[in-house]
Design a protein around this motif. Structure first.
Motif, PDB file in Angstrom:
ATOM      1  N   GLN A  59      15.414  -9.121  21.896  1.00  0.00           N
ATOM      2  CA  GLN A  59      15.406  -7.651  21.902  1.00  0.00           C
ATOM      3  C   GLN A  59      16.505  -7.112  22.807  1.00  0.00           C
ATOM      4  O   GLN A  59      17.227  -6.179  22.437  1.00  0.00           O
ATOM      5  CB  GLN A  59      14.042  -7.122  22.358  1.00  0.00           C
ATOM      6  N   GLN A  63      19.935  -4.953  21.747  1.00  0.00           N
ATOM      7  CA  GLN A  63      20.181  -3.659  22.370  1.00  0.00           C
ATOM      8  C   GLN A  63      21.501  -3.654  23.124  1.00  0.00           C
ATOM      9  O   GLN A  63      22.216  -2.634  23.150  1.00  0.00           O
ATOM     10  CB  GLN A  63      19.029  -3.312  23.319  1.00  0.00           C
ATOM     11  N   CYS A 271      17.873  -1.133  16.053  1.00  0.00           N
ATOM     12  CA  CYS A 271      17.279  -2.310  16.673  1.00  0.00           C
ATOM     13  C   CYS A 271      16.137  -2.896  15.848  1.00  0.00           C
ATOM     14  O   CYS A 271      16.063  -4.117  15.643  1.00  0.00           O
ATOM     15  CB  CYS A 271      16.799  -1.960  18.083  1.00  0.00           C
TER      16      CYS A 271
END
Length: 343
Positions: A59, A63, A271
């Motif tokens: 994640q 990002q 995302c």
């Protein structure tokens, strides 16, 4: 030159201390000299400061790339606004020198720049997985295709090989670049249908005999239909396979180092969609895990206990300066931290 001087200095110090204090002093002298050489008192573009790169959860890695894309676009917009007039004039002068009939006039170029914002490049996000496989060994050369949940952001022109005239007409109506049977194969052989007119191919099983005559043309370009890529399908399934291929069916293959590189989407996806595509890719790679893998000794059939299937993972974008190392715990489908942040 500096390395020669260091070697001579080290040898001189060794000669002077060997007879006096013995082996312990020799080891100390080598260690202290090496430490002095690793301490650099300057930092430049050619000699940047060394920093240890740490792995990031998937994640955070996604990002990070999206943030870099935004910052890169803002810098380009600032440069464009600061030099807009000169760039527009250069563009207009360049098109005028080319003198093409369909080229826009200088007035049209200036009007387009005044009415439209600076176009943003939609960069591709790529996942590189280093697997503990040896493609030279049987069963360890992984190859296949998969359809990502949100696509890969690309569209392809597809050629359909079928001897059914009705299916060929339906394929052309559905958006195929070319479609046909023996006549299409003959046109490819004599060059009347250029190979650059399509990027993917689909064929029904009965057409594979006809395609032998053009295998030397299609094969080196990766255009030969292959059952591993699901590009050889029955006639009744050709239209469904055509839609998948046109929407961006992703093909993957391990290189000679055991690395799989696959685009997982565009920066404009955001995302959440990129993470969904990464999840699908990792489930696919896990599902084709060979029974025997690892670069072990010759003739070794069983996998040693504790042998890792995933070695490294990197995430990168088209115009990024480098890649982001991804924490394998967040990518391994067998891990309890799969697609989540470790504690």
């Amino acid at each position: 030159m500096a390395s020669k001087l260091l070697f001579r200095t080290c040898c001189t110090q060794l000669r002077s201390t060997t007879s006096a204090t013995g082996t312990t002093t020799i080891t100390t002298t080598i260690t202290s000299t090496a430490q002095k050489t690793t301490q650099r008192g300057f930092k430049s573009r050619a000699h940047p400061e060394f920093t240890t790169r740490t792995a990031s959860p998937i994640q955070a890695a996604v990002q990070t790339l999206l943030t870099e894309m935004d910052e890169r676009h803002l810098r380009r917009v600032d440069r464009w606004n600061n030099n807009k007039e000169s760039r527009v004039e250069q563009r207009a002068a360049y098109l005028a020198r080319r003198g093409k009939a369909d080229a826009p006039t200088p007035e049209q170029v200036k009007e387009d720049a005044a009415n439209n914002d600076y176009r943003r490049m939609d960069e591709t996000v790529e996942l590189a997985l280093q697997l503990n496989v040896d493609p030279r060994k049987p069963g360890q050369s992984l190859r296949g295709s998969l359809a990502l949940p949100h696509g890969n952001g690309k569209t392809f022109s597809v050629a359909v090989f079928t001897d059914d005239a009705k299916v060929a007409e339906e394929a052309l109506a559905a958006g195929a670049a070319v479609a046909g049977g023996a006549s299409l194969v003959e046109s490819i052989r004599d060059g009347s249908t250029p190979l650059s007119s399509f990027q993917r191919t689909l064929a029904s099983p009965e057409m594979m005999v006809e395609l032998r005559s053009v295998a030397r043309l299609l094969g080196p370009r990766g255009l030969m239909p292959n059952p591993k890529l699901d590009t050889i399908v029955p006639p009744e399934e050709l239209l469904g396979a055509l839609k998948k291929q046109m929407s961006g069916m992703s093909n993957y293959r391990t290189d000679k180092e055991g690395i799989v590189r696959l685009g997982v989407g565009r920066g404009s996806f955001g995302c959440d969609k990129l993470l969904d595509n990464v999840r699908e890719v990792m489930n696919e790679i896990q599902s084709i895990k060979p029974e025997s893998f690892g670069k072990g000794k010759k003739g070794q059939k069983k996998v040693a206990k504790g042998t890792k299937y995933y070695l490294k993972a990197h995430l990168s974008c088209t115009q990024g300066k480098g890649s982001v190392i991804v924490d394998l715990r967040t990518l391994d489908p067998t891990s309890s931290f799969f697609m989540s942040e470790p504690l």
